[in-house]
Design an enzyme around this catalytic site. Structure first.
Site, PDB file in Angstrom:
ATOM      1  N   ARG A 239       0.616  -1.081  -0.141  1.00 51.17           N
ATOM      2  CA  ARG A 239       0.545   0.293  -0.272  1.00 51.17           C
ATOM      3  C   ARG A 239       1.025   1.318  -0.015  1.00 51.17           C
ATOM      4  O   ARG A 239       1.803   1.158   0.668  1.00 51.17           O
ATOM      5  CB  ARG A 239      -1.251   0.213   1.449  1.00 51.17           C
ATOM      6  CG  ARG A 239      -2.389  -1.225   1.540  1.00 51.17           C
ATOM      7  CD  ARG A 239      -3.255  -0.472  -0.162  1.00 51.17           C
ATOM      8  NE  ARG A 239      -3.963  -1.023   0.297  1.00 51.17           N
ATOM      9  CZ  ARG A 239      -5.178  -2.730  -1.374  1.00 51.17           C
ATOM     10  NH1 ARG A 239      -3.365  -3.315  -1.392  1.00 51.17           N
ATOM     11  NH2 ARG A 239      -5.539  -2.903  -0.448  1.00 51.17           N
ATOM     12  N   GLU A 268      -3.349   7.415  -4.500  1.00 51.78           N
ATOM     13  CA  GLU A 268      -4.241   6.829  -5.854  1.00 51.78           C
ATOM     14  C   GLU A 268      -5.309   6.401  -5.617  1.00 51.78           C
ATOM     15  O   GLU A 268      -5.948   7.370  -7.159  1.00 51.78           O
ATOM     16  CB  GLU A 268      -3.618   5.368  -5.789  1.00 51.78           C
ATOM     17  CG  GLU A 268      -3.630   4.446  -4.988  1.00 51.78           C
ATOM     18  CD  GLU A 268      -3.736   3.130  -4.995  1.00 51.78           C
ATOM     19  OE1 GLU A 268      -4.605   2.300  -5.160  1.00 51.78           O
ATOM     20  OE2 GLU A 268      -2.550   2.120  -4.627  1.00 51.78           O
ATOM     21  N   HIS A 292      -1.573  -0.228  -9.195  1.00 57.77           N
ATOM     22  CA  HIS A 292      -2.169  -1.374  -8.937  1.00 57.77           C
ATOM     23  C   HIS A 292      -2.712  -2.140  -9.530  1.00 57.77           C
ATOM     24  O   HIS A 292      -4.291  -3.154  -9.233  1.00 57.77           O
ATOM     25  CB  HIS A 292      -3.226  -0.233  -7.882  1.00 57.77           C
ATOM     26  CG  HIS A 292      -3.823  -1.435  -6.513  1.00 57.77           C
ATOM     27  ND1 HIS A 292      -3.923  -0.703  -5.146  1.00 57.77           N
ATOM     28  CD2 HIS A 292      -3.776  -2.107  -6.498  1.00 57.77           C
ATOM     29  CE1 HIS A 292      -3.577  -1.029  -4.695  1.00 57.77           C
ATOM     30  NE2 HIS A 292      -3.290  -2.408  -4.511  1.00 57.77           N
TER      31      HIS A 292
END
Length: 312
Positions: A239, A268, A292
């Protein structure tokens, strides 16, 4: 749309290429499956009869996102991370979160994130994206893209869980020296570092595979980053808030870190252009960023979408 809904309606606001088998499973369980979008949510459409909401990672799930779903009972997110969800709002509304966290036996069958992590590692250490772009421009200068082999390099794995353990197995095949930092795990034959500092100081490649929580947020902060071995490479498919992006970028500008490959950004969900890493990449720094996509393979996502229905 609303008039067609039954009381047991499942609303999917991120339905792109959602598993057809999963849709059939919802119907077998007696639910009406409805594909919609976050745009529909944002324009204020009222979903009175929706009891289950399916999300991915496209939007932050907060009170505003859920305000027009008054009878929501379950939030389905086929992820292990929860940082895209306001957990306090779910608690206040008595909405149960159904995710993949804790489904360890099943998750061991899903290697997509580990495979992507290794792909990022290889792309970074061998300068593959830049070399490919060079050839696209009609050039052929191999001396610009000299990299390193992995044999005898030391890889430091932060978090030896499902993905970290896969990374260790890949590193074994490449004849690397493997060490890890994970207070919750003791696993031979890999060397366990007693402190994060020890791993950072002695690893040629550092790869991060931990859940984001209060203990791990900014675990790579200004103090920790100063201990990173000179010219090390960093990989993050965990993350974006695991590290302090502004301090990581400072180390890139100071040339103390050789390169970064990440599948996540701290901004993001909000705006990637606010990310220090994204801005450093625009200025030509040795940074690879993917959107991602670690777990975003057809087979993995379909398997997860189908499996999670059984947790309801």
């Amino acid at each position: 749309m609303e008039g067609e809904q039954t009381l047991n309606t499942v609303l999917n606001v991120e339905p792109y290429q959602y598993s057809h088998k999963a849709i059939a499973l919802w119907k077998e369980k007696g639910y009406k499956y409805v594909a919609s979008s976050w745009a529909e949510i944002q324009k204020g459409t009222y979903f009175e009869k929706v009891s289950i909401l399916i999300v991915r990672l496209g939007h932050y799930v907060d009170a505003t996102a859920l305000k027009n779903l008054p009878n929501l009972k379950y939030l389905i997110s086929a992820t292990t991370g929860h940082d895209h969800i306001d957990l306090e709002v779910l608690k206040e509304r008595s909405i149960d979160l159904i995710s993949l966290r804790g489904s360890d036996k099943f998750l061991k069958t899903i290697p997509s994130t580990a495979e992507h992590s290794w792909a990022l590692l290889m792309a970074l250490i061998r300068k593959i994206p830049d070399a490919n772009q060079h050839v696209k421009l009609g050039k052929w200068d191999r001396d610009l893209f000299r990299g390193y082999q992995l044999k005898d390099k030391t890889i430091g794995i932060i978090g030896l869980g499902r993905t970290g353990l896969k990374m260790a197995s890949y590193a074994t095949v490449f004849d690397m020296n493997i060490q890890y930092y994970d207070p919750n795990v003791s696993l031979k034959p890999f060397y366990k570092c007693g402190e994060l500092k020890e791993l950072l100081e002695s690893s040629d490649i550092i790869t991060i595979h931990v859940h984001l929580n209060e203990e791990t947020k900014h675990m790579l902060n200004e103090v920790a980053i100063k201990h990173i071995k000179n010219k090390a490479f960093l990989i993050n498919t965990s993350r974006g808030k695991i590290w302090d992006e502004s301090q990581i970028v400072k180390a890139i500008y100071d040339n103390t870190i050789a390169g970064i490959a990440t599948d996540v950004l701290s901004t993001e969900i909000d705006d990637i252009k606010k990310s220090p890493l994204w801005n450093a990449q625009q200025k030509g720094k040795n940074i690879i960023i993917t959107p991602h996509i670690g777990g975003a393979t057809y087979d993995a996502m379909w398997a997860c979408e189908e499996f999670i229905i059984g947790k309801l």
